[in-house]
Design an enzyme around this catalytic site. Structure first.
Site, PDB file in Angstrom:
ATOM      1  N   GLU B  64       0.227  -1.022   0.146  1.00  0.00           N
ATOM      2  CA  GLU B  64       0.365  -0.451   0.131  1.00  0.00           C
ATOM      3  C   GLU B  64       1.151   1.786   0.074  1.00  0.00           C
ATOM      4  O   GLU B  64       0.710   2.268  -0.646  1.00  0.00           O
ATOM      5  CB  GLU B  64      -0.986  -0.369   1.322  1.00  0.00           C
ATOM      6  N   HIS B 133     -11.592  -4.488   9.579  1.00  0.00           N
ATOM      7  CA  HIS B 133     -11.837  -4.591   7.532  1.00  0.00           C
ATOM      8  C   HIS B 133     -13.132  -3.546   7.959  1.00  0.00           C
ATOM      9  O   HIS B 133     -13.760  -3.555   6.931  1.00  0.00           O
ATOM     10  CB  HIS B 133     -12.491  -5.712   7.696  1.00  0.00           C
TER      11      HIS B 133
HETATM   12  C1  LIG Z   1      -2.404  -4.523   4.284  1.00  0.00           C
HETATM   13  C2  LIG Z   1      -3.805  -5.273   3.860  1.00  0.00           C
HETATM   14  N1  LIG Z   1      -4.260  -4.906   2.179  1.00  0.00           N
HETATM   15  C3  LIG Z   1      -4.632  -6.022   1.799  1.00  0.00           C
HETATM   16  C4  LIG Z   1      -5.640  -6.734   2.177  1.00  0.00           C
HETATM   17  C5  LIG Z   1      -6.977  -7.507   1.162  1.00  0.00           C
HETATM   18  N2  LIG Z   1      -6.119  -8.987   1.725  1.00  0.00           N
HETATM   19  C6  LIG Z   1      -6.885  -9.486   1.508  1.00  0.00           C
HETATM   20  S1  LIG Z   1      -6.222 -11.340   1.313  1.00  0.00           S
HETATM   21  C7  LIG Z   1      -5.424 -10.658   0.783  1.00  0.00           C
HETATM   22  C8  LIG Z   1      -4.571 -11.919   0.074  1.00  0.00           C
HETATM   23  C9  LIG Z   1      -2.547 -11.813   1.014  1.00  0.00           C
HETATM   24  O1  LIG Z   1      -2.559 -12.992  -0.206  1.00  0.00           O
HETATM   25  P1  LIG Z   1      -0.615 -14.040   0.628  1.00  0.00           P
HETATM   26  O2  LIG Z   1      -0.987 -13.427   1.710  1.00  0.00           O
HETATM   27  O3  LIG Z   1      -0.353 -14.334  -0.471  1.00  0.00           O
HETATM   28  O4  LIG Z   1      -1.956 -15.081   1.857  1.00  0.00           O
HETATM   29  P2  LIG Z   1      -3.084 -15.844   1.507  1.00  0.00           P
HETATM   30  O5  LIG Z   1      -4.566 -15.136   1.699  1.00  0.00           O
HETATM   31  O6  LIG Z   1      -2.647 -16.071   0.047  1.00  0.00           O
HETATM   32  O7  LIG Z   1      -3.326 -17.172   1.792  1.00  0.00           O
HETATM   33  C10 LIG Z   1      -4.889  -9.491   0.347  1.00  0.00           C
HETATM   34  C11 LIG Z   1      -4.753  -8.763  -0.396  1.00  0.00           C
HETATM   35  C12 LIG Z   1      -5.140  -6.846   3.743  1.00  0.00           C
HETATM   36  N3  LIG Z   1      -5.642  -7.854   4.236  1.00  0.00           N
HETATM   37  N4  LIG Z   1      -4.405  -6.101   4.244  1.00  0.00           N
END
Ligand SMILES: Cc1ncc(C[n+]2csc(CCOP(=O)(O)OP(=O)(O)O)c2C)c(N)n1
Ligand SMILES: Cc1ncc(C[n+]2csc(CCOP(=O)(O)OP(=O)(O)O)c2C)c(N)n1
Ligand SMILES: [Mg+2]
Ligand SMILES: [Mg+2]
Lengths: 327, 326, 326, 327
Positions: B64, B133
């Site tokens: 971000e 959230h």
């Molecule tokens: C700082 C932040 N940005 C965006 C999000 C929205 N978001 C939730 S899960 C996710 C993907 C995360 O991917 P990863 O780290 O690979 O974990 P996975 O869900 O695949 O286990 C995003 C972008 C968030 N929760 N926090």
């Protein structure tokens, strides 16, 4: 480092000219402060002149720069004019930022000095965006992000390098490693011996050079800038250096061991470059003196004009907050 | 200008579509915004990268600070950017870029540079997303000179204000409500300039000042109490900062009574500024104290009954109105 | 309890010293806090690592997210931590850790965990530090349920409230004013619990509600106007969140007139909440509208005349008071 | 990877037991959701069971864990009891967090599950602090930070790894690389081919393993945990894996190529581990069936109790904001 491109005589003289401008300007700021003429938080770049001088000879007016509170060297090398700079330091309405920004926020878009920031690390994400714009423009422009060794441990560094590498943006990340972040040593803040090693974590080229050596710095910067212009993506340059005036004017730097300081001073890169330019026959001592004299005269003119100019009127608080003036 | 039915996610999508078509220097940036990534988790940007190219509609890593930094830098480089911070709580991760940079560069540069970016973000209680959230944090940004804050309450405003925000020369935080994304409503395709509140219902006894999710229940209560002869004017701020003091003051001067309702936590919220302003400017002219309703003073809870109790309810609005006119 | 003279930086240093001595589980964390680094740029922690060991007083890299994260984690592991974020604007870099985690973990865990940390930070206009080093941002945190906000106005309160904050079971943001660090004042070494405002001067015509830097000019104006027969009560909030509503309401109920003064930008600032609350609770009992003074609506400017004009002045306070009693 | 320590038969059976608990619990949650019994944003860890199962057999109750919204596998492996977990998912006052935290904030300090977070990257700084506390305690405790591949590109990753390495903290950074961050592929978000390469930028040990292979995962985790306990500092483990239920329930995962998905499913690590435990003679099929049946019965009991329990009263909004109850 022997396979780096080398600056020719004219370029070396230009590097000297920039370094001289930076050094003499810095001396003048410090003098004005000691005399009580200027009261400002001033983060002297003395000792770090060669880095921007040797880098910016490969930049043009279309290229963009983001730098930090310790940044007058970067700005002057890039072409920030002395008049608006001094007037801004002096808080005048004729300053580049009308006195609103000051030492830590000097800005001058015409010379490509887009952002000067006081928040450690924040030059990098913005420079990444400038690099993105340059890539979209497709005119071969590059963006330079200056920052310190301390800034290499903050999150913005990581996000910026990853994004710039992922998108192959024309960004040069210039880490001016002066071995201290405020009072903290490199070793006490950084878990790796060479910051350039972090580049590999982004599939990026990274190199550590002696930032105080005009040839090395020029060569590393030239390669990085050429690569960026050619669409080959960003580079992380760790330029080793030292700051001679502590963190900011007023800091006696008691945390720096005496021998370390003395050794750095003995290797002051500015007189060394001067001696080298003369020794190599690039210019005579008289010619160099003339260059210096001219620079000093320009600085004096800027100082004079700055302190003669008006201070801003409080109505300025209502201007430039938004595009429209506040009621 | 035709009227059809549309929901907010479609309206937001259409606004970006039309803006991209209108301005070749406009870029869209954010996590999952490209069509390879299905145009976002809610589909707000679906179709845009296909229509305008993935150099203009770019999916990013989860970074971000770099997203907002890239938006700022690109805007300094001559572009306009709509950057998405997926959920409003994640503005906290990019807070430095937003408040210390985007909001301040115009002033700190003495007007030499400006940052015409829009930060789109979604939020809202109601989907059991819990404490990290769901927050409405507009008060943080309203308190930050240099950035504008907009929150539409319906699809037409979402379209119009998003286009207005994109055309605005200053940075704008644009807040969308996630739980009501899919609610359809009659739709007008018209650009709305920022800074104008909307008197969505006229009345003479009480003014409800609201925005975003709380406009609908305010209108419902107004409708209901009209039957009892209580005449309620409802003002939708639309732009929270800078807010339309003139319209709000004029309305409350007329009615003599005011209630401010928002989903954000009441204490130190936007309603405090509005209440303080009204009390100061209409001292002696008010028939009752200016009242405020807002989210409960706690993180947004997960469990349904708690989440429901967190948000101001129609019942509370109704009860407060009755108290005001009593 | 002896009275001597001390400045705020000494008081803060002594508070941490005494707290470290009192609680072996207390840790100090931040950039430059150790004696190798001279105990910080202002010397707030000078001597502490030497006295208590550099495992307890630890200098960090410039990594504000990791600093607050480490403080949170250590507190979950059974320690108490005073973590320094050098300047208040840099809380923006760690905002996620502060508001989404430190402030919320107690609630989100249903009371299973808590985060007894103190985040010390300094700020304030007056040193030509410009837009990114001078902001008062307490309103952001006051609007965040789960974190307390404290701002002392003098060395004794700095000592007492910092110790109170360290002993408090909840996270506390502790705001110090940089430009007045070195102003000496009579000193009392006493722990002060959070949440109690201080009536620093009694009066009957107007109440000034203030905190931090604006208490001193408020007192000066009160002193000056006393000569003209205008009797001013000055209330120093000390704890901004949760603020001492009872004391403030009682004072304004008595005087019938209120002025809130803070250095933070007026709009959507802490004063708005206080004004809204007073108007609501004392409706019909006020002799004049509740007034507010705060910083100008712009980033903190660099140039001296602008920086001076940014901050509410004694003149403005005086003029506003005269308007209230006219 | 052949020089990694290998799990003995009892340990392998324990890994199976944990994996079975995770898998069956996940199936039950999804079933409850499909039946409309449970409405919650649920980020299924199906497919990632082996990682925490093989890691947590080397942890004890004194060790601490931070995980993310996709974290029930990490929690169950660490010992989070089913009753409070299900009651929390169901939003009941008997939930571990009284229904206030929910799916994304499940917490259970007694089993060391200290923080579950919904903000990408934020598990790492807090785990670093838990590691610091463990180091100060001097009892050999470790802290585990779980996070995804997408989280490896956010600033908090960088700051945490640098600090943990600099202070030699007993932290295990477990990157569960399931190749997707929401709808974005690893390649479209990450500028380096192997995340473990980033460890070198912090002078830290880093390793990439097949997280779906119990031996590899066990071995890498054991080495990292032993090193951490011995005061030798943190390790970054990149555990390759795949998620079978998209980002969250309701996501049809249309962005995943069909073949890629089919291939991953064909290599479902849970039946593979089951087959292997039987094939190696560690347990008979009947014994495994009995283990599974016991687990399923425990899950059913937890589900039953959860949905029979009371929902929280709105007065709870005033509790746990601060230590004192709000007026
Ligand atoms: C700082 C932040 N940005 C965006 C999000 C929205 N978001 C939730 S899960 C996710 C993907 C995360 O991917 P990863 O780290 O690979 O974990 P996975 O869900 O695949 O286990 C995003 C972008 C968030 N929760 N926090
Ligand atoms: C985010 C943030 N944290 C802390 C500071 C305070 N601060 C100002 S300069 C500085 C040291 C920076 O060191 P380095 O990056 O090495 O640059 P140098 O000053 O040596 O040129 C610090 C900690 C800041 N400005 N921003
Ligand atoms: Mg440095
Ligand atoms: Mg992933």
């Amino acid at each position: 480092m022997s396979n780096l491109p080398k600056p020719d005589a004219a370029t070396l003289l230009e590097i000297y000219r920039k370094a001289s401008l930076i050094r003499h300007n810095d001396l003048r700021v410090v003098r004005a402060m000691k005399a009580g003429l200027l009261m400002t938080p001033y983060y002297s770049p003395q000792g770090q002149e060669i880095i921007p001088a040797a880098l910016s000879v490969s930049l043009n007016d279309n290229d963009k720069l983001c730098t930090i509170y310790r940044g007058t060297h970067d700005m002057l090398a890039k072409g920030f004019p002395l008049g608006p700079l001094w007037a801004e330091l002096a808080g005048r309405i004729t300053g580049s930022c009308k006195g609103k920004g000051g030492t830590m926020h000097l800005t001058h878009p015409e010379s490509g000095c887009m952002v000067t920031t006081g928040v450690v690390g924040s030059s990098m994400p913005i420079a990444t965006g400038l690099g993105w714009a340059a890539k979209l423009d497709g005119k071969g422009g590059v963006a330079v992000a200056n920052f310190g060794d301390g800034a290499a441990n903050i999150g913005a560094f990581h996000e910026s390098l990853n994004l710039a590498a992922l998108w192959k943006l024309p960004v040069i990340f210039v880490c001016q490693n002066n071995l201290y972040a405020e009072h903290t040593t490199y070793a006490n803040s950084t878990a790796v011996d060479r910051l350039s090693k972090r580049a590999a974590g982004y599939g990026m080229d990274g190199v550590t050079v002696n930032g105080n050596d005009a040839d090395e710095m020029y060569g590393a910067a030239k390669i990085a800038i050429d690569r960026a212009r050619a669409g080959e993506g960003p580079t992380l340059i760790e330029a080793l250096t030292f700051r001679f005036n502590g963190h900011l004017i007023g800091d006696a730097a008691g945390y720096i061991p005496k021998e370390e300081f003395a050794q750095a001073k003995a290797n002051d890169p500015f007189p060394m470059l001067r001696a080298r330019v003369i020794a190599d026959g690039i210019a005579t001592e008289a010619e160099i003196d003339a260059i210096d004299a001219d620079i000093k005269a320009q600085i004096e003119a800027a100082v004079d004009a700055a302190f003669k100019a008006d201070l801003p009127d409080p109505v300025e608080l209502k201007r430039d907050v938004f595009a429209h003036e506040l009621a | 200008m035709t009227t059809e039915t549309m929901n907010t996610i479609q309206a937001v999508n259409l606004a970006m579509h039309d803006a991209l078509a209108a301005d070749p220097k406009l870029l869209i940036l954010g996590e999952d915004v490209g069509d390879l990534e299905e145009g976002g988790v809610a589909g707000a940007t679906k179709g845009l990268s296909t229509a305008f190219g993935d150099h203009r509609v770019k999916s990013t890593p989860i970074s971000e600070q770099a997203i907002i930094g890239a938006a700022i830098g690109a805007s300094l480089g001559g572009y306009r950017v709509v950057a998405e911070i997926m959920l409003m709580n994640f503005t906290a991760v990019a807070m430095d870029m937003i408040v210390n940079h985007a909001a301040k560069l115009r002033f700190m540069s003495g007007g030499q540079t400006n940052v015409p970016i829009v930060i789109r973000t979604m939020t809202g209680a109601g989907m059991s997303n819990g404490g990290q959230h769901s927050d409405y944090l507009e008060a943080w940004f309203a308190h930050t000179p240099g950035i504008k804050v907009v929150a539409p309450s319906n699809p037409s405003d979402a379209y119009g204000l998003l286009r207005g925000a994109i055309e605005d020369p200053d940075p704008v935080l644009f807040i969308e409500n996630l739980p009501t994304y899919w609610n359809p409503a009659p739709f007008t395709r018209e650009v709305l300039p920022l800074g104008k509140a909307n008197v969505v219902r006229e009345g003479s006894d009480v003014t409800i000042i609201s925005y975003a999710t709380m406009v609908a229940p305010s209108l419902a209560v107004a409708e209901q109490l009209a039957g009892e002869g209580i005449s309620i004017e409802v003002v939708d701020l639309r732009t929270i900062a800078p807010w339309d003091r003139e319209t709000v003051r004029a309305s409350v001067e007329k009615t003599g009574r005011a209630l401010i309702v928002h989903e954000a936590v009441k204490e130190f919220g936007v309603g405090a500024e509005v209440a303080a302003d009204l009390n100061e400017h209409l001292f002696g002219k008010l028939k009752a104290p200016v009242r405020r309703l807002g989210g409960a003073f706690c993180p947004v809870p997960y469990s349904k009954p708690l989440e429901t109790a967190f948000v101001p309810s129609s019942d509370e609005i109704e009860r407060t109105i009755r108290g005001l006119v009593a």
